[in-house]
Design a protein around this motif. Structure first.
Motif, PDB file in Angstrom:
ATOM      1  N   THR A 194      89.186  31.706  53.048  1.00 56.48           N
ATOM      2  CA  THR A 194      89.076  31.425  51.614  1.00 56.48           C
ATOM      3  C   THR A 194      88.590  32.677  50.874  1.00 56.48           C
ATOM      4  O   THR A 194      88.355  33.725  51.468  1.00 56.48           O
ATOM      5  N   ASN A 195      88.440  32.529  49.558  1.00 57.07           N
ATOM      6  CA  ASN A 195      87.960  33.642  48.740  1.00 57.07           C
ATOM      7  C   ASN A 195      87.256  33.091  47.509  1.00 57.07           C
ATOM      8  O   ASN A 195      87.165  31.877  47.331  1.00 57.07           O
ATOM      9  N   GLY A 196      86.773  33.984  46.674  1.00 58.00           N
ATOM     10  CA  GLY A 196      86.070  33.570  45.463  1.00 58.00           C
ATOM     11  C   GLY A 196      86.940  33.590  44.215  1.00 58.00           C
ATOM     12  O   GLY A 196      86.413  33.635  43.097  1.00 58.00           O
ATOM     13  N   ASP A 197      88.260  33.569  44.387  1.00 53.39           N
ATOM     14  CA  ASP A 197      89.150  33.650  43.219  1.00 53.39           C
ATOM     15  C   ASP A 197      88.896  32.505  42.238  1.00 53.39           C
ATOM     16  O   ASP A 197      88.946  32.698  41.020  1.00 53.39           O
ATOM     17  N   ILE A 198      88.675  31.306  42.772  1.00 55.55           N
ATOM     18  CA  ILE A 198      88.396  30.129  41.934  1.00 55.55           C
ATOM     19  C   ILE A 198      87.017  29.577  42.265  1.00 55.55           C
ATOM     20  O   ILE A 198      86.207  29.315  41.385  1.00 55.55           O
ATOM     21  N   GLN A 219      79.938  34.007  43.830  1.00 60.32           N
ATOM     22  CA  GLN A 219      79.997  32.797  44.638  1.00 60.32           C
ATOM     23  C   GLN A 219      80.412  31.555  43.852  1.00 60.32           C
ATOM     24  O   GLN A 219      80.835  30.564  44.443  1.00 60.32           O
ATOM     25  N   ILE A 220      80.271  31.588  42.524  1.00 53.46           N
ATOM     26  CA  ILE A 220      80.562  30.363  41.758  1.00 53.46           C
ATOM     27  C   ILE A 220      81.555  30.536  40.611  1.00 53.46           C
ATOM     28  O   ILE A 220      82.217  29.583  40.231  1.00 53.46           O
ATOM     29  N   GLU A 221      81.665  31.732  40.037  1.00 56.04           N
ATOM     30  CA  GLU A 221      82.390  31.850  38.765  1.00 56.04           C
ATOM     31  C   GLU A 221      83.894  31.659  38.877  1.00 56.04           C
ATOM     32  O   GLU A 221      84.518  31.023  38.024  1.00 56.04           O
ATOM     33  N   GLY A 222      84.522  32.235  39.916  1.00 58.78           N
ATOM     34  CA  GLY A 222      85.976  32.261  39.939  1.00 58.78           C
ATOM     35  C   GLY A 222      86.485  33.177  38.838  1.00 58.78           C
ATOM     36  O   GLY A 222      85.829  34.150  38.484  1.00 58.78           O
ATOM     37  N   TYR A 278      83.131  29.735  35.592  1.00 61.64           N
ATOM     38  CA  TYR A 278      83.510  30.473  34.380  1.00 61.64           C
ATOM     39  C   TYR A 278      84.038  29.493  33.329  1.00 61.64           C
ATOM     40  O   TYR A 278      83.791  29.655  32.136  1.00 61.64           O
ATOM     41  N   HIS A 279      84.768  28.473  33.799  1.00 61.28           N
ATOM     42  CA  HIS A 279      85.306  27.476  32.875  1.00 61.28           C
ATOM     43  C   HIS A 279      84.452  26.205  32.827  1.00 61.28           C
ATOM     44  O   HIS A 279      84.530  25.439  31.868  1.00 61.28           O
TER      45      HIS A 279
END
Length: 486
Positions: free
Chosen positions: A57-61, A29-32, A66-67
């Motif tokens: 939408t999606n969880g790609d970002i 849900q948060i990392e991307g 992660y960053h």
């Protein structure tokens, strides 16, 4: 039941010394960074890339944690949180689900993150599995295959060996009954299987066995040296009879709790087996629930150090009628559950709000008491509790919903009911994790449903986080460790 609109009086007082104050999130849900640095694909990557999500939408970002994990830690510091509950991405750590060939970049990411949390005096609470199964395991049967039990045991062992020197609070699996119902019953969550009479029951057995094996590994191999605690987290509404004077309504409410909370709580915190009422209710010679052997029951029973509880809302129950039979949550759940029309609904905007979330604070107090009495007074940690709003908002002047009065009231009233359970009822309550630190990818709702103490701008390229009023309210309660006389 008292609803928030009746202005239930706040009780002054404090939680126990050393009470855990935190926020909760989940990796997908948060990392991307869904395909970066050697990460494998998960069932949620597959699911979102083939449609299924309300706003596309999606969880790609998503939040790009992660960053941007240091920004997340800064938000936690500003909240005065003592703990942070987050989950590990199985496919980031073990892209081929083989613990002998881990992904070094994934291991390094979580090591850096855990070290940075501890450097800020925030203790990690780690969920090993929060629904993002590696796709490579789904391809060979996933949770419907007995092979998953050993795979999860190996994965858990790997996590303890890598991070357990610093992580002292573990959760094996998040909300298994939601995963069973939504992932394998009605198919609205990954992996999108619609098989309510078979798959969701199969999966409940393998998840219980996987949890039990992970607990036993920790207990026998790591506990003595790492000195942590480990349990499972279960989600439950509170439920009351629509007509408390009607025995059939009373029975319906109890049955709803049995088939949601009890489905997993009874095996782990009770006698090791599925609730008798679930098995009997189907009216079949042989229940659709899998049969647990005596050995399996013994393995599962007592695999907890605390009771992890996710709670959001309350329902009323009554027997099914001809008029309500189309509204059953599950073919075997012959109970009609619904909100009271007088309850306040989260979101405030008619037809633009989460259908499921109604604000009934003292449902939490009643549920905490029920768990305490039913399961032998375990230590309880509220591992999720929170209130969402829906986009678009009604007020064009506050498009980010930064003045989120309803969420402020929700947090205050639910936490005060938790305090009453602790102070007045003697419930052994040890901690509270608010869902969630920031707006995120909210599963099938995508970015339309927002639970965050911080608004996230998913369109500005920086995933800019902005604190809402509720963040300040939560911080005040944390600083006071409850509700002071002032």
């Amino acid at each position: 039941l008292n609803t928030m609109s009746e202005n239930t009086e706040l009780t002054k007082g404090h939680f126990r010394k050393g009470f855990m104050w935190g926020a909760a999130t989940a990796s997908y849900q948060i990392e991307g960074a869904w395909n970066e640095d050697g990460k494998g694909q998960s069932i949620w990557d597959t699911f979102v890339h083939t449609g299924h999500i309300e706003d596309g939408t999606n969880g790609d970002i998503t939040c790009d944690s992660y960053h941007k994990y240091q920004e997340d830690i800064n938000m936690l510091k500003n909240l005065k949180a003592t703990h942070y509950r987050f989950s590990l991405s199985w496919s980031r750590l073990l892209p081929t689900a083989d613990s002998s060939t881990p992904n070094p970049a994934g291991v390094d990411f979580y090591n850096k993150f855990i070290d940075a949390l501890l450097a800020s005096n925030i203790k990690p609470c780690v969920t090993i599995y929060h629904w993002d199964l590696p796709q490579c395991l789904q391809d060979i049967g996933g949770w419907q295959s007995d092979d998953i039990v050993e795979k999860f045991r190996e994965y858990s062992d790997f996590c303890f060996s890598q991070f357990g020197d610093r992580v002292k609070l573990w959760i094996t699996i998040n909300e298994p009954h939601v995963q069973c119902g939504f992932g394998y019953g009605n198919g609205i969550h990954a992996p999108g299987i619609k098989d309510p009479l078979n798959a969701c029951y199969q999966v409940s057995r393998t998840m219980l066995l996987a949890h039990a094996h992970a607990y036993r590994v920790y207990d026998t191999k790591y506990r003595k040296t790492q000195n942590g605690q480990i349990s499972i987290t279960l989600n439950s509404d509170w439920c009351e009879p629509k007509d408390p004077t009607n025995p059939e309504h009373v029975k319906a409410a109890q049955f709803y709790i049995d088939v949601t909370l009890g489905w997993f709580a009874n095996p782990v915190y009770g006698d090791g087996d599925f609730p008798a009422s679930m098995k009997k209710s189907q009216g079949l010679e042989k229940s659709r629930l899998p049969t647990l052997t005596e050995e399996e029951k013994k393995l599962i029973k007592g695999t907890y150090d605390f009771f992890g509880l996710n709670h959001y809302t309350t329902r009323l129950a009554e027997p099914v009628s001809e008029a309500t039979q189309d509204y059953l949550m599950h073919p075997d759940l012959a109970v009609y559950v619904h909100p009271d029309s007088s309850w306040e609904r989260a979101g405030l905007i008619k037809n633009e709000v989460p259908e499921w979330l109604y604000i009934v604070p003292n449902g939490l107090r009643k549920l905490l008491n029920y768990i305490s009495k039913t399961y032998g007074d375990p230590s309880i940690i509220i591992t999720e509790n929170g209130c969402s709003t829906k986009n678009p908002v009604n007020d064009p002047g506050d498009t980010k919903q930064l003045v989120d009065e309803q969420r402020c009231c929700y947090i205050t009233s639910y936490l005060n009911e938790a305090l009453k359970a602790h102070l007045l009822d003697g419930v052994d309550l040890r901690g509270y994790f608010l869902w969630t630190l920031m707006d995120n990818f909210e599963w099938a709702a995508g970015h339309t449903e927002r639970f965050g103490l911080h608004h996230v701008d998913f369109s500005d390229g920086n995933q800019t986080r902005t604190p809402r009023k509720s963040a300040a309210i939560y911080t005040k309660i944390i600083e006071e460790n409850g509700f002071s006389a002032s």
